[in-house]
Design an enzyme around this catalytic site. Structure first.
Site, PDB file in Angstrom:
ATOM      1  N   GLU A 167      -4.597   3.456  -3.106  1.00  0.00           N
ATOM      2  CA  GLU A 167      -5.655   2.451  -2.989  1.00  0.00           C
ATOM      3  C   GLU A 167      -6.216   2.017  -4.349  1.00  0.00           C
ATOM      4  OE1 GLU A 167      -8.646   3.952  -0.309  1.00  0.00           O
ATOM      5  OE2 GLU A 167      -7.291   3.930   1.402  1.00  0.00           O
ATOM      6  N   GLU A 364      -2.060   6.305   5.759  1.00  0.00           N
ATOM      7  CA  GLU A 364      -3.356   6.843   6.192  1.00  0.00           C
ATOM      8  C   GLU A 364      -3.852   6.007   7.355  1.00  0.00           C
ATOM      9  OE1 GLU A 364      -6.618   7.215   3.365  1.00  0.00           O
ATOM     10  OE2 GLU A 364      -5.252   7.950   1.823  1.00  0.00           O
TER      11      GLU A 364
END
Ligand code: BG6
Length: 466
Positions: A167, A364
């Site tokens: 991220e 995720e």
């Protein structure tokens, strides 16, 4: 009863990160990162004043934890190397205790039939580099390239699936736009420079990897689909496209296609926000695209045309759009995030159609819930039926996308066992396995962990409600 069969060899597992799980023990030789430093300075910024030193003790308990991973059906597991553990000053000397720890940990996984997926950077800038500007400073890009090469040399024989960042938009947003992480800035010029340096660093790591190793290297992106309030309203549609440019396409296009979107460059140019670059950078980004895309998905982004005045401390991305609170949306009240299962399908179809159907996986997805002790029954187990439902409902859409041709190779939950999370510390629990902080981190598999084992063993999701 409906059954959803997944492709053979599907990756079942979960994700975590070094800084959120390892913890620190005296004499381990780990250097400070920005979270260690920040916690020491301002512990009140962390939920219940719990800091990174209280991570879930994987450093000492990893053997036990690998057994628990087996018992919860893992065939793959992602974590990250802590830069500040391996190279305490960010550059220079390697910490031999870190090498020993990571090699033992990865070997334990391999010996138990769990393939380690290893990420190089999960928000954890070494403090000595942050003191020189962190990702704002071009020198950090060079230091990161060296760090990546060191990791490949030391662990390349054990690890065949690598990731350059988790991220990368989070350090941009949290550190340089919304004051959520150290250094708590709200400065869009800096934010753009940080993002640019991260993208360049990623391409340099991909280049280094392909030069010397024979596995795969990718990036993990939290792709948050931007939905306009009203698809018939051109203002809403344009605003959603701009949000998508900033928060998704900035890294998705550069990592997969090797170039930044032209519309994003135009927009930044007009606002006088273009980053400083060097000759040859764009060619490096062009030539070194990823092999594999990790997709983190938690929530959608709902957008409407700009109706409110621009921020006084601008420029900010929100100068171009407003956030839209859709009436009737389903919420996870603990985390304050919308639950929209179809978003996961929309992302996979977008990757199929607009990004060459690059091999990808859900890296995720998960549901953070507060105070899960409420759900303990006589068997001593947390009965987290809400988590089972959350995963099952998302998996149906993953299955559908695969049926329609998306090259999705696996599903990883956030997270394996409850872990420490940045400023939220242990507020929201996400794991298949609970961690009792009052009892020296005692682990107990939750109902969802047993359910996941069956899912992984059969490679089939069975929905008894249908
Ligand atoms: C993900 C991050 O976006 O969200 C993790 O990769 C993080 O590091 C997770 O722990 C959950 O966030 P939070 O703040 O709810 O604990």
């Amino acid at each position: 009863m409906m059954q959803y069969k997944f492709p053979d060899g599907f990756w079942w597992g979960s994700a975590a990160s070094g800084p959120q799980t390892e913890g620190r023990v005296p004499g381990d030789g780990k250097g400070e990162n920005i979270f260690d430093y920040w916690y020491e300075k301002e512990p009140e910024k962390f939920f219940d004043h719990v800091g990174p030193n209280k991570a879930s003790q994987v450093y000492t308990k990893y053997k036990e934890d690998v057994q628990l991973m087996k018992q919860t059906g893992h065939n793959t597991f992602r974590t990250s190397i802590q830069w500040s553990r391996l190279i305490p000053e960010g550059t220079g000397e390697v910490n031999p205790k870190a090498v020993e720890f990571y090699r033992d940990y990865f070997q334990e996984l391999l010996d138990n039939g769990i393939e380690p997926f290893i990420n190089l950077y999960h928000f954890d800038m070494p403090m000595s580099l942050q003191n020189e500007g962190g990702w704002l400073n071009r020198k950090t890009v060079e230091a990161y390239e060296k760090y990546a090469e060191t990791c490949f040399e030391l662990f390349g024989d054990q690890v065949k699936t690598w990731f350059t960042h988790n991220e990368p938009i989070v350090p941009v947003e949290a550190g340089y736009l919304y004051k959520l992480h150290y250094p708590e800035e709200a400065n869009m010029k800096h934010a753009v420079q940080v993002g640019y340096h991260e993208a360049l660093a990623s391409a340099l790591a991909v280049r280094a990897y392909h030069k010397s190793q024979n596995g795969k290297i990718g990036i993990i992106l939290n792709l948050t689909p931007s939905y306009p309030r009203d698809i018939e309203n051109p203002g809403d549609v344009k605003a959603a496209k701009i949000a998508d440019l900033f928060f998704n396409r900035s890294f998705l296009d550069s990592a997969v296609k090797g170039e930044f979107p032209k519309e994003l460059i135009e927009l930044l140019k007009e606002a006088d926000l273009l980053p400083e670059t060097q000759e040859g950078d764009l060619q490096i980004i062009k030539d070194n695209t990823i092999d594999l895309l990790g997709i983190n998905y938690y929530q959608p982004r709902r957008i409407k045309d700009k109706e409110t005045p621009k921020a006084e401390n601008g420029p900010m991305p929100e100068d171009y759009f407003d956030v839209y609170e859709m009436p009737g949306r389903k919420m996870n009240p603990y985390r304050g995030w919308e639950i929209y299962e179809k978003g996961i399908y929309d992302i996979l179809i977008n990757v199929r159609d607009n990004y060459g159907n690059i091999p990808c996986f859900i890296s995720e997805n998960g549901m953070g819930v507060e105070n899960e002790g409420r759900f303990i029954q006589e068997d001593g187990m947390i009965h987290d039926d809400y988590r089972i439902e959350f995963v099952a409902e998302h998996l149906k859409f993953v299955h559908q996308a695969i049926q329609e041709g998306a090259d999705c190779l696996g599903y990883h939950m956030w997270t394996c066992m409850d872990n420490w999370s940045w400023t939220n510390a242990y507020k929201n629990r996400y794991g298949f396995i609970s961690v009792d902080l009052a009892e020296d981190g005692k682990r107990t598999i939750k109902k969802s962990g047993h359910w996941f084992k069956q899912l992984a063993d059969t490679n089939t999701l069975t929905d008894k409600t249908e």
